[in-house]
Write a protein that holds these residues in place. Sequence first.
Motif, PDB file in Angstrom:
ATOM      1  N   MET A 148     -22.799 -12.377 -26.734  1.00  0.00           N
ATOM      2  CA  MET A 148     -22.067 -13.097 -25.702  1.00  0.00           C
ATOM      3  C   MET A 148     -20.754 -12.397 -25.373  1.00  0.00           C
ATOM      4  SD  MET A 148     -20.863 -17.113 -25.722  1.00  0.00           S
ATOM      5  CE  MET A 148     -22.457 -17.616 -26.358  1.00  0.00           C
ATOM      6  N   VAL A 149     -20.407 -12.401 -24.087  1.00  0.00           N
ATOM      7  CA  VAL A 149     -19.111 -11.932 -23.606  1.00  0.00           C
ATOM      8  C   VAL A 149     -18.549 -13.031 -22.723  1.00  0.00           C
ATOM      9  CG1 VAL A 149     -17.917 -10.249 -22.152  1.00  0.00           C
ATOM     10  CG2 VAL A 149     -19.728  -9.485 -23.697  1.00  0.00           C
ATOM     11  N   THR A 150     -17.274 -13.373 -22.899  1.00  0.00           N
ATOM     12  CA  THR A 150     -16.644 -14.405 -22.082  1.00  0.00           C
ATOM     13  C   THR A 150     -15.735 -13.760 -21.043  1.00  0.00           C
ATOM     14  OG1 THR A 150     -14.694 -14.711 -23.500  1.00  0.00           O
ATOM     15  CG2 THR A 150     -16.677 -15.962 -24.063  1.00  0.00           C
ATOM     16  N   VAL A 151     -15.606 -14.424 -19.899  1.00  0.00           N
ATOM     17  CA  VAL A 151     -14.767 -13.923 -18.804  1.00  0.00           C
ATOM     18  C   VAL A 151     -13.894 -15.070 -18.304  1.00  0.00           C
ATOM     19  CG1 VAL A 151     -14.719 -12.851 -16.523  1.00  0.00           C
ATOM     20  CG2 VAL A 151     -16.544 -12.265 -18.142  1.00  0.00           C
ATOM     21  N   ASN A 162     -10.548 -10.240 -19.280  1.00  0.00           N
ATOM     22  CA  ASN A 162      -9.541 -10.972 -18.520  1.00  0.00           C
ATOM     23  C   ASN A 162      -8.617  -9.984 -17.820  1.00  0.00           C
ATOM     24  OD1 ASN A 162      -9.709 -13.989 -19.262  1.00  0.00           O
ATOM     25  ND2 ASN A 162      -9.716 -13.032 -21.286  1.00  0.00           N
ATOM     26  N   ILE A 163      -7.758 -10.520 -16.938  1.00  0.00           N
ATOM     27  CA  ILE A 163      -6.555  -9.811 -16.540  1.00  0.00           C
ATOM     28  C   ILE A 163      -5.395 -10.517 -17.229  1.00  0.00           C
ATOM     29  CG2 ILE A 163      -7.516  -9.148 -14.309  1.00  0.00           C
ATOM     30  CD1 ILE A 163      -5.568 -11.297 -13.081  1.00  0.00           C
ATOM     31  N   VAL A 321     -17.727  -4.709 -15.981  1.00  0.00           N
ATOM     32  CA  VAL A 321     -17.292  -4.457 -17.360  1.00  0.00           C
ATOM     33  C   VAL A 321     -17.949  -5.445 -18.314  1.00  0.00           C
ATOM     34  CG1 VAL A 321     -15.307  -4.481 -18.924  1.00  0.00           C
ATOM     35  CG2 VAL A 321     -15.113  -3.379 -16.692  1.00  0.00           C
ATOM     36  N   ALA A 322     -18.046  -6.714 -17.907  1.00  0.00           N
ATOM     37  CA  ALA A 322     -18.676  -7.719 -18.763  1.00  0.00           C
ATOM     38  C   ALA A 322     -20.129  -7.348 -19.053  1.00  0.00           C
ATOM     39  CB  ALA A 322     -18.602  -9.094 -18.107  1.00  0.00           C
ATOM     40  N   ALA A 323     -20.861  -6.934 -18.019  1.00  0.00           N
ATOM     41  CA  ALA A 323     -22.266  -6.562 -18.204  1.00  0.00           C
ATOM     42  C   ALA A 323     -22.395  -5.303 -19.051  1.00  0.00           C
ATOM     43  CB  ALA A 323     -22.930  -6.361 -16.837  1.00  0.00           C
ATOM     44  N   ASN A 334     -11.413  -7.571 -27.075  1.00  0.00           N
ATOM     45  CA  ASN A 334     -10.914  -8.259 -25.894  1.00  0.00           C
ATOM     46  C   ASN A 334     -10.354  -7.228 -24.922  1.00  0.00           C
ATOM     47  OD1 ASN A 334     -11.563 -10.732 -27.027  1.00  0.00           O
ATOM     48  ND2 ASN A 334      -9.555 -10.995 -27.940  1.00  0.00           N
ATOM     49  N   THR A 335     -10.795  -7.285 -23.688  1.00  0.00           N
ATOM     50  CA  THR A 335     -10.418  -6.297 -22.682  1.00  0.00           C
ATOM     51  C   THR A 335      -9.533  -6.931 -21.628  1.00  0.00           C
ATOM     52  OG1 THR A 335     -12.515  -5.116 -23.008  1.00  0.00           O
ATOM     53  CG2 THR A 335     -11.296  -4.661 -20.971  1.00  0.00           C
ATOM     54  N   ILE A 336      -8.379  -6.326 -21.386  1.00  0.00           N
ATOM     55  CA  ILE A 336      -7.471  -6.760 -20.322  1.00  0.00           C
ATOM     56  C   ILE A 336      -7.532  -5.723 -19.207  1.00  0.00           C
ATOM     57  CG2 ILE A 336      -5.108  -7.345 -19.680  1.00  0.00           C
ATOM     58  CD1 ILE A 336      -6.327  -9.347 -21.571  1.00  0.00           C
TER      59      ILE A 336
END
Length: 347
Positions: A148-151, A162-163, A321-323, A334-336
């Motif tokens: 799972m990846v959350t956005v 996120n940003i 990016v999420a995919a 966690n990616t900003i």
Amino acid sequence: MNKNNKPLTLKKVAEILSCSTATISNAFNRPDQLSASLRERILTECKRIGYHGPNITARTLRKGESGVIGVLLSDALTYHFTDPVANQFLQGISEILEQNNKQLLLLSSATGEKTSTGIESLPDGFIVYGNQENSRLFERVVQQGKSMVTVDFDSSDYASINIDNFQAAYDIGNHVFVSEPMQPAILGLKLIHSDRVCRITKAELLQESQSISRRRLNGYLSAAKANNVEISCNRIWHIPENDYQLAYQAAHEALTSLPMPDALICMSDIIAIAAMAVARELKLDVPDIVKIVGFDDIPEAARVSPPLTTVCQRNKEKGKVAAEKLLAGELSQNTILPSQLVVRLSS
């Protein structure tokens, strides 16, 4: 034609057509493995006897994967077909899935609460878009134990995309406040638990961990404080959905209130575009009488008159990016993503 009510199995079809189960499966799922004439013959015979291909559920159980990626949405499905931000996000996901020969399944927490169909067991992994507070469907997805990846919301157990909503809001707020507006107002989005347009009280506000809108609000207020500008709660409107008509209602209330705002800081471009329509109706010049800024940088933001100052948050890039992270198994980081202040003529 299959005159028996029982569904034909792959094994039974192979017996009828006097070929292997692998050949039948390849005709439906891996056409490159067969000659065109053989595949056409098998498909024609399958159609004649009423067989429509291998059962995806059975194949999933057998192989341990379905080739399907689920996207769990916080709002109703219809919303994501009309909202330009959601459109861009889903487009980004779709591009990556197509490149990797994956299929997309959309599920909605807003409509998947009453009964369990078990459909959440089909996808190999999930991209979860938006806050899932009190979502039973999200709980069932979590119970599946899949990737799972959350956005646009954070979960300590999963990777997130996120940003920096606080900083992006601070930047556009600072852009507005340096011109020293006397009576700014904020048109917020999903700030409290309410399905009506209203002004807020501080006690009602959602927590930062639950709401990216709360992070944006804190960014606006911090920028105001840094510029010695005061914004009280009665100058902050809550809009329950990113909907033009609801935004129009809030903007009309704001621009006919006393004292009238000389700057409207809007948490989405849809809200800002509705506010500009209200300003035109009231014969209020933008930006000379009232400055208006948005958030998102949807395509229409550059086409309205005057063009809208906003924040570009790269919605399509979020989806891509999420995919990519999900398919690559990069599930712990966690990616900003960067955002950008886009200054146009509305401010």
